[in-house]
Write a protein that holds these residues in place. Structure first.
Motif, short mmCIF file in Angstrom:
data_model
loop_
_atom_site.label_atom_id
_atom_site.label_comp_id
_atom_site.label_asym_id
_atom_site.label_seq_id
_atom_site.Cartn_x
_atom_site.Cartn_y
_atom_site.Cartn_z
N LEU A 161 0.80 -1.22 0.00
CA LEU A 161 0.00 0.00 0.00
C LEU A 161 0.83 1.27 0.00
O LEU A 161 0.34 2.33 -0.38
N LYS A 162 2.07 1.16 0.47
CA LYS A 162 3.03 2.27 0.49
C LYS A 162 2.43 3.56 1.09
O LYS A 162 2.34 4.59 0.41
N PRO A 163 2.03 3.51 2.35
CA PRO A 163 1.49 4.71 2.99
C PRO A 163 2.61 5.70 3.31
O PRO A 163 3.80 5.35 3.24
N ASP A 164 2.26 6.91 3.66
CA ASP A 164 3.29 7.89 4.01
C ASP A 164 3.44 8.04 5.52
O ASP A 164 4.22 8.88 5.98
N THR A 165 2.70 7.24 6.28
CA THR A 165 2.83 7.25 7.73
C THR A 165 2.82 5.82 8.26
O THR A 165 2.29 4.91 7.61
N GLY A 166 3.42 5.65 9.42
CA GLY A 166 3.41 4.36 10.11
C GLY A 166 3.10 4.59 11.58
O GLY A 166 3.03 5.72 12.05
N ILE A 167 2.93 3.50 12.33
CA ILE A 167 2.57 3.60 13.75
C ILE A 167 3.36 2.58 14.54
O ILE A 167 3.45 1.41 14.16
N PHE A 168 3.95 3.02 15.65
CA PHE A 168 4.50 2.09 16.63
C PHE A 168 3.36 1.59 17.50
O PHE A 168 2.73 2.36 18.21
N LEU A 169 3.09 0.29 17.45
CA LEU A 169 1.99 -0.27 18.22
C LEU A 169 2.44 -1.24 19.31
O LEU A 169 1.72 -1.44 20.29
N ALA A 170 3.61 -1.85 19.15
CA ALA A 170 4.05 -2.87 20.10
C ALA A 170 4.15 -2.32 21.52
O ALA A 170 3.87 -3.03 22.49
N GLY A 171 4.52 -1.04 21.64
CA GLY A 171 4.70 -0.45 22.95
C GLY A 171 3.42 -0.24 23.73
O GLY A 171 3.48 0.03 24.94
N ILE A 172 2.28 -0.37 23.09
CA ILE A 172 1.01 -0.25 23.82
C ILE A 172 0.23 -1.56 23.79
O ILE A 172 -0.43 -1.93 24.77
N VAL A 173 0.33 -2.32 22.71
CA VAL A 173 -0.44 -3.56 22.59
C VAL A 173 0.20 -4.68 23.42
O VAL A 173 -0.49 -5.39 24.18
N LEU A 174 1.51 -4.84 23.31
CA LEU A 174 2.17 -5.98 23.95
C LEU A 174 2.08 -5.96 25.48
O LEU A 174 1.84 -7.00 26.10
N PRO A 175 2.31 -4.81 26.16
CA PRO A 175 2.17 -4.84 27.61
C PRO A 175 0.77 -5.18 28.08
O PRO A 175 0.60 -5.86 29.09
N ILE A 176 -0.25 -4.74 27.34
CA ILE A 176 -1.62 -5.06 27.72
C ILE A 176 -1.89 -6.55 27.52
O ILE A 176 -2.50 -7.21 28.37
N VAL A 177 -1.43 -7.11 26.40
CA VAL A 177 -1.60 -8.54 26.15
C VAL A 177 -0.81 -9.35 27.17
O VAL A 177 -1.29 -10.37 27.68
#
Length: 242
Positions: free
Chosen positions: A38-54
């Motif tokens: 898809l080649k978006p122009d933005t990305g997101i760091f998610l591991a730092g919020i998803v992984l501790p909750i999981v």
């Protein structure tokens, strides 16, 4: 004694690694595919919020299980109630440190090892953090064509807080089942219904922890602490069903 108890529960660590590591790998594969196709122009760091909750949720499950099954097992092998509770708490504390540490390491791996690959797959020369935040060492200069990455992470103090909450709730619910058996499940059902419908009575901000009032936070903390105190008392006076 604890060494043997730890060997009996060695599979717990595989469970934590599979859940946390597997979710991390799945999430990163999805992100890499999005960047490549898809080649978006933005990305997101998610591991730092998803992984501790999981990680906290998986720790809660094991706390619930160990405070019923393994506590009774230790008693049947001749341990006192105090010794059995000590073994369970020590095991859960070690498991909590393991799973939260793993979640933290994987979050750091996402943050410092993968953005460069994301940028290349998306067709950019480099990357930068969004909202004008400073660039980590080794990233590309601002004037280049950069992939903008938004930063969603939990602060470091959330890790011990989530660990403590997962252990307290798991022990409380486990002690409830250990003492009352199937009847305790009705109490858990009532708590679940309260969590599902309670926020509608308290207002929409109750859905977002970051917007909780001081009174609501204090009330939840008191309830969790009271549940933990009761759980310790209950397990120290437990009736074992042989």
């Amino acid at each position: 004694m604890f060494k043997n108890f730890l060997k009996m529960n060695a599979g717990d660590f595989s469970f934590y690694a599979a859940i946390t590591g597997g979710l991390f790998l799945l999430g990163e594969v999805v992100i890499l595919c999005v960047m490549a196709f898809l080649k978006p122009d933005t990305g997101i760091f998610l591991a730092g919020i998803v992984l501790p909750i999981v990680a906290a949720f998986s720790l809660f499950i094991m706390s619930f299980t160990n405070s019923t099954v393994m506590f009774d097992t230790a008693l049947r092998f001749g341990r006192t109630r105090r010794q059995s509770l000590g073994l369970v708490v020590a095991l859960l504390a070690l498991e909590g440190a393991f799973v939260m540490g793993l979640a933290g390491l994987l979050a750091l791996a996402e943050r410092f090892l993968l953005p460069g690959l994301w940028a290349k797959l998306a067709g950019f020369e480099g990357w930068k953090l969004g909202l004008g935040m400073p660039l980590p060492e080794g990233s590309q200069p601002a004037q280049a064509a950069l992939l903008q990455i938004e930063d969603f992470v939990l602060a470091w103090w959330w890790y011990p807080l989530l660990l403590a909450a997962a252990l307290a709730l798991g022990l409380s619910f486990g002690a409830l089942i250990q003492r009352f058996g199937p009847k305790g499940a009705w109490v858990l059902w009532a708590i679940w219904m309260g969590l599902c419908f309670g926020p509608q009575l308290l207002g929409q901000n109750a859905y977002l922890i970051g917007q909780w009032s001081i009174g609501l936070i204090a009330g939840v903390a008191v309830l969790v602490a009271a549940g933990l105190v009761w759980a310790v008392w209950s397990l120290l006076h437990a009736v074992v069903r042989w």
